[in-house]
Design an enzyme around this catalytic site. Sequence first.
Site, PDB file in Angstrom:
ATOM      1  N   GLU A 173      16.640  39.429  55.590  1.00  0.00           N
ATOM      2  CA  GLU A 173      15.239  39.755  53.752  1.00  0.00           C
ATOM      3  C   GLU A 173      15.352  41.766  54.640  1.00  0.00           C
ATOM      4  O   GLU A 173      14.480  42.378  53.810  1.00  0.00           O
ATOM      5  CB  GLU A 173      14.412  39.559  53.064  1.00  0.00           C
ATOM      6  CG  GLU A 173      13.974  38.116  53.115  1.00  0.00           C
ATOM      7  CD  GLU A 173      13.327  37.852  51.757  1.00  0.00           C
ATOM      8  OE1 GLU A 173      11.992  38.851  51.684  1.00  0.00           O
ATOM      9  OE2 GLU A 173      12.678  36.614  51.193  1.00  0.00           O
TER      10      GLU A 173
ATOM     11  N   GLU B 185      16.370  30.094  53.472  1.00  0.00           N
ATOM     12  CA  GLU B 185      15.359  29.664  51.851  1.00  0.00           C
ATOM     13  C   GLU B 185      15.577  29.545  51.228  1.00  0.00           C
ATOM     14  O   GLU B 185      15.891  30.237  49.828  1.00  0.00           O
ATOM     15  CB  GLU B 185      14.497  31.393  51.926  1.00  0.00           C
ATOM     16  CG  GLU B 185      14.005  31.762  53.823  1.00  0.00           C
ATOM     17  CD  GLU B 185      12.700  32.800  53.645  1.00  0.00           C
ATOM     18  OE1 GLU B 185      12.884  33.107  53.149  1.00  0.00           O
ATOM     19  OE2 GLU B 185      13.092  33.850  54.976  1.00  0.00           O
TER      20      GLU B 185
END
Length: 524
Positions: free
Chosen positions: A194, A328
Site C-alpha cells: 500500500e 488482502e
Amino acid sequence: MRSLLVGFTLAVMCIPAPTLAAQKVELSIDASKTGAKIDRNIFGQFAEHLGHGIYEGIWVGSDSKIPNTRGIRNDVVGALKAIKVPNVRWPGGCFADEYHWRKSIGPQRSVTLNPNWGGVTEANTFGTHEFMDFIDQIGAEAYISVNVGSGTPQEASEWLEYMTAAAPTTLVKERAANGHPTPYKVALLGIGNESWDCGGNMTPDYYVSQMKIYSRFVRNFNPAQQDKQQMLKIAVGPGGDGPRWTDWTETVMKAYQQHTWSWDINGLSMHNYTVVHWPPSYTSVGFGETEYSQILKSTLEMDGLISKHSAIMDKYDPDKKVALIVDEWGGWYAPLPGSNPGFLVQQNSLRDAILAALNLNIFARHADRVRGANIAQMINVLQAMIITDKAKMVLTPTYYVFKMYVPFQDATFIPVTFDAGRYTHGDVALPRVDAIAAKDTNGKLWLEITNLDPNEPVEIEAGLAGITAKSASGETLTAPKVDSVNTFDAANTVVPKPISATVQAGKLTLKLEPKSVTVVSVER
Ligand code: AHR
C-alpha cells in the site's frame, strides 16, 4: 454465459415462503470444456505482526506450556496443514514498511514499537528464522514483503542475500551461525505494501521509480530458484475502483510494458476488503438478514473490481504475464467490544463462510489473470481461519470453507452455465446461487455450489456432459443462523456435514440447505 440477472420472479419477491417447495436451479457442466488453472496460490494466507496474529496465534516460545515445536504452537500447525496453505504473506501489511529484519535475528533481539497496530511493543522474537520454520512446519511457501517505505534497497537486498544465498558470504555465515546453513526459498516478493497510503504515501510515478530499483537489486540467490521456481516479484497495485486506483494500475502497467532487461515484475497486488463504509461499523456477530444481505452484496463487487483492473492490465500485457494478486481481502467489521481497536479482533460467522466461497469463486472465474490471493488474516485478526485464547483454539467457518476447497488447488476450471435466480431482502437483490466446477490434478470433477438465500433450500439439477458420471458425494456447511459462530465452548456449530447427491442418466441432483456452501465430487 452465466445469466445471474435473470430468473427473477414476482413470487420470489413477495412471499417470504419458508413453507414453499425448494427453488430449482439447473446447472450445465461440460467437463470436456476446460479453462485456466486455478492457481493454488489463490488460497494464500496473510500473517502480519498485528494484535495476536503472530504472538499467541503462532508463536508462544519454546518455554510455553502450550504444546509447541521450537516455539510454534502445534495445534495451529496441525490445523493449517489440513488446509494445505500454499503461501503465507509476511511480515505485513503496514507493518512491513516499518520492519527492519536485522532486529529480529540472532540471540539478541531488539524491542521495537508497532505504531500501526495499537502502539504496542514488538519483541522481535518471531523473525526470519521463526517464520521460515513456521511455514516449513505447515508446508507453505514464503511471500516476503520488503520495506520500501522506511527501508532502503540495500537493506532489502541484504535480507534476500541473508535468506537465499549459498555462497559463503559474511551474511550467509551469519545465517548459518543462527542455525540455518542451507538457503531458504522465497517464492514471492512483495515490493512494498500500500505504498499509496501506509506504505509511504507515494504518487504512482514515485512508486514506479522505487519499484524499478527494488526489482533490480533485491535478488534471489537460491541456486534452486534460478531456472525453475523463480521468485515472483509483486508490485503494489490498486486499493479500489475510482480514478486514483485506475491511474495507479495504468502507471505501473505502462512502466511494465516499457521495462528493459534490468528489471521486471511478475505480479500486481490488489487490496479489497468487504467493509461497506469506513470506519468498519458492521458487527461480526449479533446481526440479522439485513446486514447479511448487505455484506454479501458488497463482497460481490470484487468481480467488477477485478474486471476493471484486468482490462487495464490487458492493454499493457495482453499475454497476461503479470498476475493480479489479491493479497488482502476479506470481511472487515467493527472491533469486538472490549478488544484493543488496533488489534482488529472480530468474530467469524456463517456469513463469512459464504463471503469466502463467493470470493474464491470470483478468483476462480478470473483464473487466467488472478493467480494469487491472501485472505486477511490467518489467525486472530480480521477474517481469520483460527481464533486462539491462550491454550484454547477454535476453527472458524472460513477455515472450513478453505478446507472444503482444497481439491480446487491447481485444478482446471470448467465453465458452469446456470440461471442463478434471485434472492431479495429489502432493496438488496442477489443471485440465489453461485457455482464453480473444476477438474483436479487426478482428473476428478468437483463442483462447488453456494446457496445465498438464508430462508429457502434449493434443488440443484446439474447436467453433466463430457463425463460418464456414476455417483457423487460431498460436504455442506451451514448453521442455524446467518450469524452462527464457533466458540471455544461450542466449537462445532458451523462445521461441514456429509451431503447426499444422486447421479442418474447424466444428471446430478442434490438439495442445498438455505445459506450453505457445498462441495461435491463426481465419481466416474
Ligand atoms: O490487514 C490490515 C491492514 O489493512 C494491512 O496492514 C494493510 O495493508 C491494510 O490497509
